[in-house]
Enzyme design. Structure first.
Site, short mmCIF file in Angstrom:
data_model
loop_
_atom_site.label_atom_id
_atom_site.label_comp_id
_atom_site.label_asym_id
_atom_site.label_seq_id
_atom_site.Cartn_x
_atom_site.Cartn_y
_atom_site.Cartn_z
N LYS A 59 21.81 -14.77 105.47
CA LYS A 59 21.49 -14.24 106.20
C LYS A 59 20.99 -15.53 107.96
CE LYS A 59 18.28 -12.67 102.26
NZ LYS A 59 17.15 -12.84 101.84
N ASP A 96 12.83 -7.38 104.70
CA ASP A 96 12.47 -8.45 103.69
C ASP A 96 10.46 -8.63 103.85
OD1 ASP A 96 14.08 -9.34 101.57
OD2 ASP A 96 14.19 -11.04 103.03
P1 NAP Z 1 15.89 -20.98 101.09
O1 NAP Z 1 15.70 -20.18 102.36
O2 NAP Z 1 16.96 -21.55 100.18
O3 NAP Z 1 14.64 -21.66 100.63
C1 NAP Z 1 14.11 -22.28 99.53
C2 NAP Z 1 13.02 -23.24 99.86
O4 NAP Z 1 12.55 -23.46 98.40
C3 NAP Z 1 12.83 -24.21 100.68
O5 NAP Z 1 11.90 -24.33 101.09
C4 NAP Z 1 12.61 -25.16 99.90
O6 NAP Z 1 12.65 -26.36 100.75
C5 NAP Z 1 12.05 -24.75 98.76
N1 NAP Z 1 13.07 -25.43 97.43
C6 NAP Z 1 14.28 -25.54 97.19
N2 NAP Z 1 14.03 -26.68 96.25
C7 NAP Z 1 12.92 -27.08 95.48
C8 NAP Z 1 12.51 -28.54 94.70
N3 NAP Z 1 12.99 -28.39 94.23
N4 NAP Z 1 11.39 -28.65 95.12
C9 NAP Z 1 10.19 -28.25 95.96
N5 NAP Z 1 10.41 -27.61 97.39
C10 NAP Z 1 11.39 -26.73 96.98
O7 NAP Z 1 16.04 -19.67 100.37
P2 NAP Z 1 15.53 -18.68 100.32
O8 NAP Z 1 16.17 -17.53 101.15
O9 NAP Z 1 14.22 -18.45 101.25
O10 NAP Z 1 14.60 -17.77 98.62
C11 NAP Z 1 13.47 -18.66 97.98
C12 NAP Z 1 13.32 -17.55 97.08
O11 NAP Z 1 12.89 -16.55 97.16
C13 NAP Z 1 14.70 -17.44 95.82
O12 NAP Z 1 14.47 -17.41 94.75
C14 NAP Z 1 15.05 -16.73 96.13
O13 NAP Z 1 14.99 -15.23 94.96
C15 NAP Z 1 13.39 -15.73 96.56
N6 NAP Z 1 13.29 -14.38 97.38
C16 NAP Z 1 13.19 -12.99 96.32
C17 NAP Z 1 12.81 -12.14 97.48
C18 NAP Z 1 12.19 -10.96 96.66
O14 NAP Z 1 12.45 -9.80 96.97
N7 NAP Z 1 11.52 -10.92 95.59
C19 NAP Z 1 13.08 -12.01 98.05
C20 NAP Z 1 13.77 -13.41 99.31
C21 NAP Z 1 13.90 -14.51 98.84
P3 NAP Z 1 13.42 -27.73 101.21
O15 NAP Z 1 13.22 -26.93 102.21
O16 NAP Z 1 12.51 -28.93 101.12
O17 NAP Z 1 14.86 -27.54 100.94
#
Ligand code: NAP
Length: 267
Positions: A59, A96
């Protein structure tokens, strides 16, 4: 396009709408490694695609690869929808933020009672869209808490006034005045670590929502529901964010109704 992409529910979602509206089209998962993203995007017009969605980890990288980034994607800092324009020009946008707000509104009707103080867990790509959506909706105060503080600081700086960061250990204080709690981390998702948040300080009037939709009722939503907080799950966001892409590629604004939700739950 994603890497990996097999887990994505989007092909099921778009295929449901294609069949429902009798559109002669297809939506296919394309597993594209980051090193090949630009090549794959440039191939879209040549191969006859009308566009694509982008998911992890593409993205943000795509911002520098398309020809035009629209203002919404600029504000979010990420592209989740690419549209092939006349002459093969690639336009990137982001749905989003729209999907997040549309899902909340579908869940609770009027959002105003929940917009005094939002606490957002996480600071990744999804959090960027959520912060933009919350600011657009008129949220007075947003507090970010993220495992990696520097990422949250960068997001707060990008977002501007009204957005502050707390260390995770200070979360209980922030929750005490919270009217909307949003989990944007991947914690609580199947196969991922669980989300560790003590809801004790959270007012019972606060709305709790989780972007994770696998499982549909995450431990966070279950705990919030059990103590009496209103909750909204994340599946609706997936459906709402998909609708504008479907409309521009296939020419029909699809209904976001119980049938499509049911089709995804069955999937
Ligand atoms: P991303 O950019 O990889 O961000 C992941 C986030 O989760 C970061 O803030 C990361 O913290 C945190 N994180 C990951 N593992 C962790 C852990 N073990 N402990 C604490 N924090 C942790 O991913 P994203 O695109 O933002 O997506 C995040 C989630 O939202 C995913 O599950 C995705 O499927 C969901 N999502 C859903 C929709 C929907 O339509 N419902 C749309 C978009 C995303 P750090 O910065 O410390 O790594």
């Amino acid at each position: 396009m994603g890497f990996p992409v097999a887990h994505s529910l989007s092909p099921r979602l778009h295929s449901h709408w294609l069949a429902h509206y009798g559109v002669d089209g297809a939506y296919v998962p394309l597993c594209v490694a980051p090193a090949h993203l630009e090549q794959a995007l440039r191939a879209l017009p040549v191969l006859g695609f009308r566009g694509c969605n982008l998911t992890l980890p593409h993205k943000e990288a795509a911002m520098a690869m398309v020809d035009v980034v629209d203002p919404v994607a600029c504000a979010v800092g990420a592209i989740n929808t690419v549209i092939v324009e006349e002459g093969g020009l690639l336009r990137g946008t982001n749905t989003d933020a729209f999907g997040f707000l549309a899902n909340l509104r579908a869940g609770v009707g009027v959002l105003d009672p929940y917009l005094a103080h939002a606490v957002v867990l996480g600071a990744g790509g999804a959090a960027r869209a959520v912060v933009k959506a919350l600011l657009d909706a008129g949220t007075q105060r947003i507090t970010l808490a993220n495992r990696t503080r520097v990422t949250a600081d960068a997001l707060a700086n990008h977002a501007g006034a009204g957005v502050t960061v707390v260390d995770v250990v200070r979360l209980p204080e922030a929750l005490g005045s919270c009217s909307l709690l949003v989990n944007t981390t991947s914690c609580g998702m199947e196969g991922q670590p669980s989300l560790e948040v003590d809801l004790t300080p959270l007012p019972l009037t606060a709305l709790v929502t989780d972007l994770v939709y696998r499982p549909l009722e995450t431990a966070l939503l279950r705990a919030a529901r059990a103590r009496g907080n209103p909750v909204v799950d994340g599946l609706g966001m997936l459906i709402h964010q998909a609708a504008p892409g479907f409309a521009v590629w296939f020419g029909v604004m699809p209904d976001v109704d119980e049938r499509v939700r049911k089709a995804l739950l069955q999937a």
